[in-house]
Design a protein around this motif. Sequence first.
Motif, mmCIF file in Angstrom:
data_model
loop_
_atom_site.group_PDB
_atom_site.id
_atom_site.type_symbol
_atom_site.label_atom_id
_atom_site.label_comp_id
_atom_site.label_asym_id
_atom_site.label_seq_id
_atom_site.Cartn_x
_atom_site.Cartn_y
_atom_site.Cartn_z
ATOM 1 N N ALA A 284 67.184 21.215 77.521
ATOM 2 C CA ALA A 284 66.348 20.177 76.610
ATOM 3 C C ALA A 284 64.651 20.056 77.089
ATOM 4 C CB ALA A 284 67.007 18.705 76.664
ATOM 5 N N ARG A 285 64.548 19.954 78.578
ATOM 6 C CA ARG A 285 63.479 19.728 79.128
ATOM 7 C C ARG A 285 62.757 21.010 78.873
ATOM 8 N NH1 ARG A 285 66.401 16.163 82.260
ATOM 9 N NH2 ARG A 285 66.963 18.002 83.810
ATOM 10 N N SER A 286 63.025 22.162 79.064
ATOM 11 C CA SER A 286 62.347 23.341 78.799
ATOM 12 C C SER A 286 62.065 23.467 77.256
ATOM 13 C CB SER A 286 63.262 24.355 79.251
ATOM 14 O OG SER A 286 62.730 25.742 79.010
ATOM 15 N N VAL B 32 55.023 28.035 82.673
ATOM 16 C CA VAL B 32 56.027 28.394 82.063
ATOM 17 C C VAL B 32 56.988 27.643 82.571
ATOM 18 C CG1 VAL B 32 57.385 30.183 81.100
ATOM 19 C CG2 VAL B 32 55.093 30.896 81.518
ATOM 20 N N TYR B 33 57.570 26.707 81.783
ATOM 21 C CA TYR B 33 58.783 26.125 82.109
ATOM 22 C C TYR B 33 59.964 26.599 82.166
ATOM 23 C CZ TYR B 33 61.200 21.510 83.196
ATOM 24 O OH TYR B 33 61.621 20.337 83.870
ATOM 25 N N SER C 137 56.768 25.987 86.265
ATOM 26 C CA SER C 137 57.293 24.828 85.509
ATOM 27 C C SER C 137 56.509 23.535 85.812
ATOM 28 C CB SER C 137 58.781 24.606 86.286
ATOM 29 O OG SER C 137 59.465 25.744 85.535
ATOM 30 N N ARG C 138 56.057 23.357 87.060
ATOM 31 C CA ARG C 138 55.108 22.058 87.223
ATOM 32 C C ARG C 138 53.912 22.257 86.465
ATOM 33 N NH1 ARG C 138 55.842 22.159 93.876
ATOM 34 N NH2 ARG C 138 58.106 21.979 93.885
ATOM 35 N N LEU C 139 53.206 23.306 86.690
ATOM 36 C CA LEU C 139 51.955 23.512 85.994
ATOM 37 C C LEU C 139 52.244 23.414 84.256
ATOM 38 C CD1 LEU C 139 48.838 24.188 86.456
ATOM 39 C CD2 LEU C 139 49.521 26.506 85.983
ATOM 40 N N ALA D 255 51.562 20.219 79.283
ATOM 41 C CA ALA D 255 52.183 19.302 78.369
ATOM 42 C C ALA D 255 51.618 17.913 78.178
ATOM 43 C CB ALA D 255 53.754 19.406 78.393
ATOM 44 N N ALA D 256 51.603 17.422 79.438
ATOM 45 C CA ALA D 256 51.157 15.922 79.596
ATOM 46 C C ALA D 256 49.713 15.774 79.125
ATOM 47 C CB ALA D 256 51.470 15.496 81.123
ATOM 48 N N GLY D 257 48.851 16.779 79.365
ATOM 49 C CA GLY D 257 47.408 16.532 79.244
ATOM 50 C C GLY D 257 47.398 16.757 77.805
#
Length: 356
Positions: free
Chosen positions: A100-102, A260-261, A329-331, A336-338
Amino acid sequence: MTPADLSSTVLHAVRRAVDEDALRAPVPARVRVERTRPGGSGDYACAVALQLAGPAGIPARGVAEILRERVAGAPGIGRVEITGPGFLNFTLDPTAGGAARSGRVREVLEKGPRYGWGTTCAGQVHQLHHRREVRAAVVAGAVAKLLRAQGALVRTSCEEAPDPDWARLGVTVDAHGRPPVPLGETRPVPAGATAGELLERLGADAARWGLLRPAGHDHAALGGELLVQGEGNPLFLVRYAHARARALVREGARLGVTGVYEQSADVPAPALHSALDDHPGVLAAAALHQAPDRLARHLETLADSFLDFQGVTPPLPAGDEKPSAAHRSRLALAEAAGTVLAGGLSLLGISAPDHL
């Protein structure tokens, strides 16, 4: 999902229910979840509905139903049941959370700043009418953007000819004059200053934030605190978080790391994931209630959770460390947050610079 993650998820559900006016009760500082006792249902249980029933003035099972709607389907939760007088019982799904998070991060990056736009108001026609007052004009303009992002057709009008300085604040008016039939008006507490005065003291971005951030029934704080370059200024915090996310993406490109998550490298950042997950609902609620302040507060929550995440879990390799799936994944999560911060600021008519 850990007990702390589950507690955070339930607390987000309470906040969301209160923000959407589905539940009228004070939001607790924390929500306690416990392992289900032998013979009980699910993996964990929570009694928050019983705690909120009195202040909300509705039975605990009714509160539990409201919260179940907002928790069911959350990453890592397989099933939510209501037992007894109003206990919430959770059965976890450890395999679903990462997927789901991906998928959510991928959706954000695919849709860009339009992530969260929807069809809640599709087919609706709204006529927004306001007084010749700067805060009423700015709020009406922001509400128009939010409604259009949910598929509505919107027209704005002012009871008199617009102040020419409104254009410098990004305000446009489709018509002016008294309408032939009574219309619902946008009537926030007046700013107590003209557009020209606010522009001279604060500039367009800080003035718009100061006018939009408080709820319409509250007075707008329009002092020099809006220009402070520090974490005590929510506008600075939101824009700094966006600029920090963009800087990480630029530095990743320099290092040859692309975000890439990957489900196999799921990032443990429950507050940030929850904020991203909440964004579409916040946009819909802000449009339905004609309350841009809800979006402003949500951007503050998102910025806080992002800065906490990147401070604890560095998205980029350091020193001789080689890039890994975890870094990618972190990047991706940072990007996504930005992206969501930029999109939210745009709907408020506020710029999101890449550098501060």
